[in-house]
Design a protein around this motif. Structure first.
Motif, PDB file in Angstrom:
ATOM      1  N   ALA A 199       1.652   6.464  -7.222  1.00 29.13           N
ATOM      2  CA  ALA A 199       0.665   7.309  -7.526  1.00 29.13           C
ATOM      3  C   ALA A 199       1.269   8.916  -7.575  1.00 29.13           C
ATOM      4  O   ALA A 199       0.897   9.438  -8.499  1.00 29.13           O
ATOM      5  CB  ALA A 199      -0.720   7.305  -6.821  1.00 29.13           C
ATOM      6  N   ARG A 200       1.821   9.166  -6.510  1.00 27.69           N
ATOM      7  CA  ARG A 200       2.540  10.358  -6.511  1.00 27.69           C
ATOM      8  C   ARG A 200       3.565  10.650  -7.631  1.00 27.69           C
ATOM      9  O   ARG A 200       3.696  11.764  -8.229  1.00 27.69           O
ATOM     10  CB  ARG A 200       3.204  10.602  -5.063  1.00 27.69           C
TER      11      ARG A 200
ATOM     12  N   PHE B 124      -1.887  -2.196 -10.025  1.00 28.85           N
ATOM     13  CA  PHE B 124      -1.966  -0.521  -9.865  1.00 28.85           C
ATOM     14  C   PHE B 124      -0.593  -0.042 -10.097  1.00 28.85           C
ATOM     15  O   PHE B 124      -0.556   0.985 -10.753  1.00 28.85           O
ATOM     16  CB  PHE B 124      -2.247  -0.312  -8.468  1.00 28.85           C
ATOM     17  N   ALA B 125       0.544  -0.606  -9.785  1.00 29.85           N
ATOM     18  CA  ALA B 125       1.884  -0.303  -9.950  1.00 29.85           C
ATOM     19  C   ALA B 125       2.120  -0.451 -11.588  1.00 29.85           C
ATOM     20  O   ALA B 125       2.865   0.789 -12.122  1.00 29.85           O
ATOM     21  CB  ALA B 125       2.500  -1.282  -9.284  1.00 29.85           C
ATOM     22  N   ASP B 126       1.577  -1.508 -12.128  1.00 24.92           N
ATOM     23  CA  ASP B 126       1.868  -1.364 -13.554  1.00 24.92           C
ATOM     24  C   ASP B 126       1.489  -0.318 -14.299  1.00 24.92           C
ATOM     25  O   ASP B 126       1.786   0.208 -15.231  1.00 24.92           O
ATOM     26  CB  ASP B 126       1.329  -2.897 -14.193  1.00 24.92           C
TER      27      ASP B 126
ATOM     28  N   GLY C  37       0.703  -1.241  -0.001  1.00 26.26           N
ATOM     29  CA  GLY C  37       0.050   0.007  -0.025  1.00 26.26           C
ATOM     30  C   GLY C  37       0.812   1.192   0.068  1.00 26.26           C
ATOM     31  O   GLY C  37       0.626   2.206  -0.831  1.00 26.26           O
ATOM     32  N   ARG C  38       1.997   1.089   0.706  1.00 27.50           N
ATOM     33  CA  ARG C  38       2.905   2.295   0.863  1.00 27.50           C
ATOM     34  C   ARG C  38       3.288   2.710  -0.509  1.00 27.50           C
ATOM     35  O   ARG C  38       3.522   3.883  -1.034  1.00 27.50           O
ATOM     36  CB  ARG C  38       3.858   2.108   1.742  1.00 27.50           C
ATOM     37  N   LEU C  39       3.886   1.517  -1.329  1.00 25.19           N
ATOM     38  CA  LEU C  39       4.492   1.543  -2.467  1.00 25.19           C
ATOM     39  C   LEU C  39       3.431   2.322  -3.506  1.00 25.19           C
ATOM     40  O   LEU C  39       3.587   3.044  -4.296  1.00 25.19           O
ATOM     41  CB  LEU C  39       5.213   0.351  -2.785  1.00 25.19           C
ATOM     42  N   ALA C  40       2.327   1.791  -3.279  1.00 27.11           N
ATOM     43  CA  ALA C  40       1.252   2.141  -4.509  1.00 27.11           C
ATOM     44  C   ALA C  40       1.007   3.750  -4.212  1.00 27.11           C
ATOM     45  O   ALA C  40       0.873   4.479  -5.426  1.00 27.11           O
ATOM     46  CB  ALA C  40      -0.002   1.520  -4.133  1.00 27.11           C
TER      47      ALA C  40
ATOM     48  N   GLU D 262      11.632   1.772 -10.818  1.00 28.99           N
ATOM     49  CA  GLU D 262      12.149   1.138  -9.747  1.00 28.99           C
ATOM     50  C   GLU D 262      11.216   0.648  -8.624  1.00 28.99           C
ATOM     51  O   GLU D 262      11.236  -0.270  -7.997  1.00 28.99           O
ATOM     52  CB  GLU D 262      13.093   2.189  -8.910  1.00 28.99           C
ATOM     53  N   ASP D 263      10.137   1.768  -8.362  1.00 27.74           N
ATOM     54  CA  ASP D 263       9.181   1.210  -7.159  1.00 27.74           C
ATOM     55  C   ASP D 263       8.448   0.082  -7.815  1.00 27.74           C
ATOM     56  O   ASP D 263       8.080  -0.717  -6.965  1.00 27.74           O
ATOM     57  CB  ASP D 263       8.245   2.604  -7.284  1.00 27.74           C
ATOM     58  N   ASP D 264       8.196  -0.072  -9.023  1.00 29.26           N
ATOM     59  CA  ASP D 264       7.500  -1.089  -9.671  1.00 29.26           C
ATOM     60  C   ASP D 264       8.137  -2.492  -9.301  1.00 29.26           C
ATOM     61  O   ASP D 264       7.663  -3.531  -9.043  1.00 29.26           O
ATOM     62  CB  ASP D 264       7.037  -0.994 -10.959  1.00 29.26           C
ATOM     63  N   ASP D 265       9.509  -2.523  -9.504  1.00 31.83           N
ATOM     64  CA  ASP D 265      10.443  -3.615  -9.229  1.00 31.83           C
ATOM     65  C   ASP D 265      10.123  -3.864  -7.893  1.00 31.83           C
ATOM     66  O   ASP D 265      10.195  -5.276  -7.548  1.00 31.83           O
ATOM     67  CB  ASP D 265      11.835  -3.309  -9.550  1.00 31.83           C
TER      68      ASP D 265
END
Length: 218
Positions: free
Chosen positions: A132-133, A193-195, A125-128, A152-155
């Motif tokens: 978004a930001r 969501f990340a993708d 959730g934090r990464l998502a 990088e966040d997606d990895d």
């Protein structure tokens, strides 16, 4: 004519940024509802989904208005088509956050997540929200570096998703099939969501430069 186009495209990107913000906020609250079995927060996320639909409609209308009224040349057309694709990505991010909230609501008053996986979803959730930001930042700055941060966040999200499955496949899993199905679906929602956030970054790079991220020396 060119100045009017740039102003209207900037206005369109502002709406797209609002959609990213809204998706991030929905996922942050959806995650809280999931972790805390908080029905009120889940209902809040669900009831606010109409706002995302309204923003998507406004963005599409503005994009089609640019196509109809500004007679865009190749570079301008690239910006508008990319914006329409971003509408779809941001709207899907909102829908995935909505799915998370609906799972929390369906399982209320019980907690959906066993303790073994709660930490994974807190971090996902934090990464998502961070993704978004950063998608909003990419839209605002038109900076390829912002797109790299999204990759990088997606990895990191993919790593968490893979580790989640090691927990589910453990022979000592004792929470049943229904719980495993919920967790599998939820993990997929966060991953997708990340993708979509990453795709926004890639589309921004193309919108701004006419190149893919792989073509740029960044």
């Amino acid at each position: 004519m060119r100045t009017a186009y740039q102003e209207q495209l900037h206005s369109l990107n502002t709406i797209l940024g609002e959609m990213c913000d809204l998706a991030g906020s929905a996922m942050e609250r959806g995650t809280r509802s999931l972790l805390q079995a908080d029905l009120a927060i889940a209902e809040e996320v669900i009831s606010e989904n109409d706002r995302m639909n309204d923003l998507a409609t406004r963005a599409e209308e503005q994009a089609f208005g640019l196509l109809a009224l500004q007679a865009p040349v190749a570079g301008d057309l690239r910006g508008i088509v990319s914006a329409l694709q971003i509408v779809s990505d941001a709207d899907r991010m909102g829908a995935l956050a909505l799915h998370v909230a609906k799972v929390a609501r369906r399982r209320h008053p019980a907690k959906t997540l066993p303790e073994e996986v709660a930490g994974y979803f807190a971090e996902m959730g934090r990464l998502a929200v961070h993704l978004a930001r950063n998608a909003r930042e990419a839209l605002d700055s038109q900076d390829p570096q912002a797109a790299i941060r999204l990759e990088e966040d997606d990895d990191a999200m993919d790593d968490l998703h893979r580790h989640l499955f090691t927990v589910l496949m453990d022979r000592e899993w004792e929470h049943g099939v229904a719980s495993a199905i919920d967790i599998t679906l939820l993990g997929r929602y966060y991953e997708r969501f990340a993708d979509h956030a990453v795709m926004i970054g890639r589309r921004v790079v193309f919108q701004a430069t006419g190149k893919t991220l792989a073509d740029l020396d960044v």
